[in-house]
Motif scaffolding. Structure first.
Motif, short mmCIF file in Angstrom:
data_model
loop_
_atom_site.label_atom_id
_atom_site.label_comp_id
_atom_site.label_asym_id
_atom_site.label_seq_id
_atom_site.Cartn_x
_atom_site.Cartn_y
_atom_site.Cartn_z
N THR A 212 155.85 55.81 1.54
CA THR A 212 156.73 56.74 2.26
C THR A 212 156.84 56.44 3.75
OG1 THR A 212 154.89 58.28 2.54
CG2 THR A 212 156.29 58.60 0.60
N GLY A 213 156.17 55.38 4.21
CA GLY A 213 156.27 55.04 5.62
C GLY A 213 154.93 54.67 6.21
N PRO A 214 154.86 54.60 7.54
CA PRO A 214 153.62 54.18 8.22
C PRO A 214 152.53 55.24 8.16
CG PRO A 214 155.26 54.82 9.83
CD PRO A 214 155.95 54.83 8.50
N LEU A 215 151.29 54.81 8.36
CA LEU A 215 150.16 55.72 8.43
C LEU A 215 150.23 56.51 9.73
CD1 LEU A 215 147.40 56.83 7.58
CD2 LEU A 215 146.35 54.74 8.49
N VAL A 216 150.26 57.84 9.63
CA VAL A 216 150.43 58.68 10.83
C VAL A 216 149.31 59.72 10.95
CG1 VAL A 216 152.92 58.38 10.97
CG2 VAL A 216 151.98 60.20 9.51
N TYR A 217 148.17 59.47 10.31
CA TYR A 217 147.06 60.41 10.35
C TYR A 217 145.86 59.75 11.02
CZ TYR A 217 150.03 62.25 6.65
OH TYR A 217 151.11 62.69 5.94
N PRO A 218 144.99 60.54 11.66
CA PRO A 218 143.83 59.97 12.36
C PRO A 218 142.82 59.32 11.41
CG PRO A 218 144.34 62.17 13.16
CD PRO A 218 145.16 61.97 11.93
N ALA A 219 141.77 58.77 12.00
CA ALA A 219 140.83 57.92 11.25
C ALA A 219 140.04 58.68 10.19
CB ALA A 219 139.87 57.24 12.23
N GLY A 220 139.74 59.95 10.43
CA GLY A 220 139.00 60.72 9.43
C GLY A 220 139.71 60.74 8.09
N PHE A 221 141.04 60.81 8.13
CA PHE A 221 141.84 60.75 6.91
C PHE A 221 141.54 59.46 6.15
CE2 PHE A 221 145.51 58.54 5.19
CZ PHE A 221 145.92 59.38 4.16
N VAL A 222 141.46 58.34 6.86
CA VAL A 222 141.24 57.04 6.23
C VAL A 222 139.91 57.03 5.49
CG1 VAL A 222 140.91 54.58 6.64
CG2 VAL A 222 142.66 55.84 7.92
N TYR A 223 138.85 57.54 6.10
CA TYR A 223 137.53 57.50 5.48
C TYR A 223 137.47 58.41 4.26
CZ TYR A 223 136.28 55.26 9.88
OH TYR A 223 136.22 54.41 10.95
N ILE A 224 138.00 59.62 4.38
CA ILE A 224 137.93 60.55 3.26
C ILE A 224 138.75 60.05 2.08
CG2 ILE A 224 138.61 62.87 2.49
CD1 ILE A 224 137.81 63.87 5.27
N PHE A 225 139.96 59.56 2.35
CA PHE A 225 140.79 59.11 1.24
C PHE A 225 140.39 57.72 0.73
CE2 PHE A 225 143.16 62.78 2.29
CZ PHE A 225 143.86 63.11 1.14
N THR A 226 139.61 56.99 1.50
CA THR A 226 139.00 55.78 0.96
C THR A 226 137.97 56.13 -0.10
OG1 THR A 226 139.34 54.52 3.01
CG2 THR A 226 137.63 53.74 1.52
N VAL A 227 137.18 57.17 0.16
CA VAL A 227 136.23 57.66 -0.85
C VAL A 227 136.99 58.11 -2.10
CG1 VAL A 227 134.51 59.42 -1.37
CG2 VAL A 227 134.52 58.32 0.88
N LEU A 228 138.07 58.85 -1.91
CA LEU A 228 138.87 59.29 -3.06
C LEU A 228 139.50 58.10 -3.78
CD1 LEU A 228 140.63 62.42 -1.49
CD2 LEU A 228 138.74 62.39 -3.12
N TYR A 229 139.83 57.06 -3.04
CA TYR A 229 140.40 55.84 -3.62
C TYR A 229 139.44 55.24 -4.64
CZ TYR A 229 142.04 50.95 -3.66
OH TYR A 229 142.46 49.69 -4.02
N TYR A 230 138.17 55.17 -4.28
CA TYR A 230 137.18 54.60 -5.19
C TYR A 230 136.82 55.56 -6.32
CZ TYR A 230 136.47 50.63 -2.06
OH TYR A 230 136.65 49.49 -1.31
N ILE A 231 136.74 56.85 -6.00
CA ILE A 231 136.40 57.83 -7.04
C ILE A 231 137.45 57.84 -8.15
CG2 ILE A 231 136.23 60.32 -7.50
CD1 ILE A 231 134.86 60.66 -4.84
N THR A 232 138.71 57.70 -7.78
CA THR A 232 139.82 57.81 -8.75
C THR A 232 140.31 56.46 -9.26
OG1 THR A 232 141.43 57.84 -6.93
CG2 THR A 232 140.61 59.97 -7.71
#
Length: 451
Positions: A124-144
């Motif tokens: 949907t476009g470029p990443l526009v959220y701060p770094a905390g988003f990256v870490y949390i959703f990286t965890v979700l990336y591996y969990i799912t």
């Protein structure tokens, strides 16, 4: 007294102490009184206690729904019901893909070694959220399983939803401002909120979950830890900064400038530490993307400004007018309204934080459907904190219903967006004209715990 009786009537003693007639009579009276007290303290049969509790609940059933003292009981029942509702929604309502794949694409770029924020993007476009988003959703990336196991992701977000409810209900229990029957509208009755959490998997709920955790810490007097958690919430999504003016007001009022600076420094330091891998590669790119205050929104998604022509909606002068109105309203509230409150009090702390966020919502350049979670759980508190006698319970519930209807109207219409603004205006006026919150008995214990 007990040692005296034991010395006289020790069960294993073969030679009890002799007493005169007066002492013997006195001892007998004490023993009789003690035995009578013991009989009074004897536990009643379980079935009798249960019957008494049920009888009392039935007798005072009107108080259970209308007295804030029963908040804990009602919210416990509703939270349990929400477990079943979330499971039903996950299994019976079709999941709709909006941003989840984009989130996974964005964090996948980081996993693959890209730390230049200007090069990170999703469907949907470029990443526009701060770094905390990256870490949390990286965890979700591996969990799912690299984002492919959507059902597991829905279960995780259902857990986020239930944790958020616990945190919100604890705030309401501590402040005791809202009658318990209203909590049904805070959870079970909102289709849009369930959709945002378990059918869309947006990052907004994660940020708000952390925010409500920070508010609970503030109420416990743990201001330093609360500021740290608040900063983590900001690192997930920038909207949490709408609470910042209220938080700054509370910190300055409670600690003064010199003791506030270390807490503000902690908030900034957390942002820097989380963003360090990206700042080292392209600091300007990170700040301009993660905290883009000039981001342009699409007219087709707006919930609150549909009644305006699109050219006005996109006009920069219109945005400037909204910013001026936002800052002016915050300033007036800080100088004239919030100063009526005593920040150490539970209701005052919550009122300042929630109203700060609400003012920001009133003057947002655009509200999208997932933004509803930014203030949904705070609306009952704001309505019942207004304490305007002419605003009866039924009218307050009607306002909640109209706001829910506006957020569930897709696409938004002239009437839905106008009704949303009218409801916002009523709440804002009630907050302005209401008296300061009265202190609670337990507020006096809060000052001793502050850090």
């Amino acid at each position: 007294m007990s040692s005296y009786l034991e010395s006289v009537y020790a069960p294993n003693s073969r030679h009890p102490r002799k007493l005169n007639s007066r002492g013997s009579a006195r001892a007998s009276e004490l023993v009789a009184a003690r035995m009578a007290a013991g009989r009074k303290r004897a536990p009643a049969p379980v079935w009798s206690a249960c019957r008494a509790s049920l009888s009392a609940a039935w007798r005072d059933k009107h108080l259970v729904l209308f007295s804030a003292e029963h908040t804990l009981v009602v919210t416990a029942l509703l939270w349990t019901l929400e477990v079943a509702i979330n499971l039903w929604v996950i299994h019976r309502v079709t999941y709709t893909e909006i941003d989840w794949k984009a989130y996974m694409g964005e964090v996948e770029g980081v996993i693959n070694g890209t730390y230049d924020y200007t090069q990170l993007k999703g469907d949907t476009g470029p990443l526009v959220y701060p770094a905390g988003f990256v870490y949390i959703f990286t965890v979700l990336y591996y969990i799912t399983d690299h984002g492919l196991n959507i059902r597991l992701g829905q279960y995780v977000f259902a857990g986020f939803y239930l944790i958020t409810l616990l945190l919100v209900f604890r705030i309401y229990h501590r402040t005791q401002k809202v009658p318990p029957y209203v909590f049904f509208f805070v959870c079970c009755a909102s289709y849009r909120i369930h959709s945002i959490f378990v059918l869309r998997l947006f990052n907004d709920p994660v940020a708000m979950m952390l925010l409500f955790g920070a508010v609970n810490l503030f109420l416990d007097g743990r201001w330093t830890l609360g500021c740290a958690l608040y900063s983590l919430a900001v690192s997930v999504k920038m909207n949490v900064m709408l609470f910042a003016p209220g938080l700054l007001f509370l910190l300055l009022s409670e600690f003064g400038l010199m003791k506030t600076l270390p807490k503000l420094t902690l908030c900034a330091l957390i942002q820097v530490v989380l963003a360090l891998p990206f700042l080292l590669v392209n600091p300007v790119g990170y700040v301009s993307r993660a905290f883009d205050l000039g981001r342009q929104f699409l007219f087709k998604w707006t919930v609150n400004w549909r009644f305006l022509p699109e050219e006005v909606f996109l006009n920069r002068y219109f945005h400037l007018c909204l910013l001026i109105a936002h800052v002016t309203t915050l300033s007036v509230f800080a100088l004239k309204r919030w100063t009526r409150c005593d920040p150490p009090l539970y209701p005052s702390t919550v009122l300042v934080l929630f109203s700060s966020n609400f003012i920001g919502m009133c003057f947002c350049r655009s509200l999208h459907y997932q933004f509803y979670v930014w203030y949904f759980h705070t609306l009952p508190y704001l309505l019942w904190s207004g304490n305007v006698k002419k605003l009866a319970h039924l009218l307050r519930v009607l306002i909640l219903g109209l706001i829910e209807l506006a957020w569930n109207t897709y696409p938004s219409t002239t009437y839905s967006s106008l009704s949303l603004h009218m409801c916002h205006l009523i709440i804002l006026m009630c907050l302005w004209f209401s008296p300061g919150p009265a202190p609670l008995a337990q507020d006096t214990h809060n000052k001793a715990k502050r850090s």
